[in-house]
Motif scaffolding. Structure first.
Motif, mmCIF file in Angstrom:
data_model
loop_
_atom_site.group_PDB
_atom_site.id
_atom_site.type_symbol
_atom_site.label_atom_id
_atom_site.label_comp_id
_atom_site.label_asym_id
_atom_site.label_seq_id
_atom_site.Cartn_x
_atom_site.Cartn_y
_atom_site.Cartn_z
ATOM 1 N N UNK A 122 -30.979 32.351 -16.467
ATOM 2 C CA UNK A 122 -32.564 32.503 -15.932
ATOM 3 C C UNK A 122 -33.355 33.117 -17.124
ATOM 4 N N UNK A 123 -32.696 34.241 -17.909
ATOM 5 C CA UNK A 123 -33.638 35.008 -18.806
ATOM 6 C C UNK A 123 -33.792 34.105 -20.065
ATOM 7 N N UNK A 124 -32.337 33.792 -20.606
ATOM 8 C CA UNK A 124 -32.401 32.975 -21.922
ATOM 9 C C UNK A 124 -32.611 31.468 -21.734
ATOM 10 N N UNK A 125 -32.496 30.825 -20.374
ATOM 11 C CA UNK A 125 -32.613 29.871 -19.913
ATOM 12 C C UNK A 125 -31.797 28.724 -20.508
ATOM 13 N N UNK A 126 -30.534 28.846 -20.638
ATOM 14 C CA UNK A 126 -29.478 28.159 -21.190
ATOM 15 C C UNK A 126 -28.612 27.704 -20.062
ATOM 16 N N UNK A 127 -27.984 26.337 -20.153
ATOM 17 C CA UNK A 127 -27.390 25.726 -19.211
ATOM 18 C C UNK A 127 -25.971 26.375 -18.638
ATOM 19 N N UNK A 128 -25.529 26.230 -17.322
ATOM 20 C CA UNK A 128 -24.287 26.486 -17.044
ATOM 21 C C UNK A 128 -23.070 26.113 -17.943
ATOM 22 N N UNK A 129 -23.399 24.894 -18.631
ATOM 23 C CA UNK A 129 -22.429 24.298 -19.168
ATOM 24 C C UNK A 129 -21.692 25.239 -20.479
ATOM 25 N N UNK A 178 -21.857 29.393 -6.968
ATOM 26 C CA UNK A 178 -22.932 29.124 -6.577
ATOM 27 C C UNK A 178 -24.001 29.011 -7.834
ATOM 28 N N UNK A 179 -23.825 29.684 -8.854
ATOM 29 C CA UNK A 179 -24.311 29.486 -10.008
ATOM 30 C C UNK A 179 -24.133 28.025 -10.951
ATOM 31 N N UNK A 180 -23.215 27.380 -10.208
ATOM 32 C CA UNK A 180 -22.767 26.005 -10.961
ATOM 33 C C UNK A 180 -22.097 26.304 -12.436
ATOM 34 N N UNK A 181 -21.626 27.549 -12.608
ATOM 35 C CA UNK A 181 -20.715 27.741 -13.523
ATOM 36 C C UNK A 181 -19.392 27.296 -13.465
ATOM 37 N N UNK A 182 -18.859 27.394 -12.252
ATOM 38 C CA UNK A 182 -17.636 26.935 -11.937
ATOM 39 C C UNK A 182 -17.974 25.722 -11.042
ATOM 40 N N UNK A 183 -17.040 24.553 -11.138
ATOM 41 C CA UNK A 183 -17.485 23.436 -10.185
ATOM 42 C C UNK A 183 -17.232 23.948 -9.026
ATOM 43 N N UNK A 184 -18.132 23.273 -7.926
ATOM 44 C CA UNK A 184 -17.858 23.787 -6.633
ATOM 45 C C UNK A 184 -16.703 22.575 -5.800
#
Length: 138
Positions: free
Chosen positions: A58-65, A11-17
């Motif tokens: 969200x807090x550190x604003x870093x990408x899911x990648x 859901x957070x796009x950390x793992x591919x859907x």
């Protein structure tokens, strides 16, 4: 437990859907890579992994990648992630103050935060090292 964690990370796009056209192969490979690198994700509470992921995103604003490249970040407590990031910002601020005249310092906080975000994205292990070296005040 992993089933719930996997849903959260997808859901957070950390793992591919799962993508229908490839029968979920991308998701399976991403999951396998993540669990090979950090098998403790199988036993950690889903809520804890979610808190760490949301802190990075969200807090550190870093990408899911970044979490895909460095899944060990998902095992670190949110306060350690924030304090580690803040430590990097502080170090960069001190460096910039030495190299800059006082007139240019106005509005520099966001510039430094952006520079540290870029460094975290481009330098493997930077945030991980900062978060794990941060010491709790006694």
């Amino acid at each position: 437990r992993w089933y719930n964690t996997r849903k959260i990370l997808s859901r957070l796009w950390v793992l591919p859907r799962d993508i229908l056209k490839d029968n979920g192969t991308a998701a399976s490979k991403g999951e396998d890579r993540m669990l090979s690198a950090v098998p403790q994700l199988l036993r950690l509470r889903s809520e804890d992994v979610e808190s760490s992921a949301k802190t990075v995103l969200s807090v550190l604003r870093l990408p899911p990648a970044l979490l895909r490249k460095e899944p060990l970040l998902l095992t670190i407590q949110p306060d350690r992630l924030v304090r580690g990031f803040d430590g990097l910002v502080l170090a960069e601020t001190k460096k910039m103050i030495q190299d800059t005249d006082n007139e240019r310092l106005e509005g520099i906080d966001e510039e430094i935060g952006s520079a540290v975000r870029e460094a975290c994205k481009d330098t493997p292990g930077l945030l991980l090292e900062a978060a794990t070296q941060w010491k709790i005040d006694e």
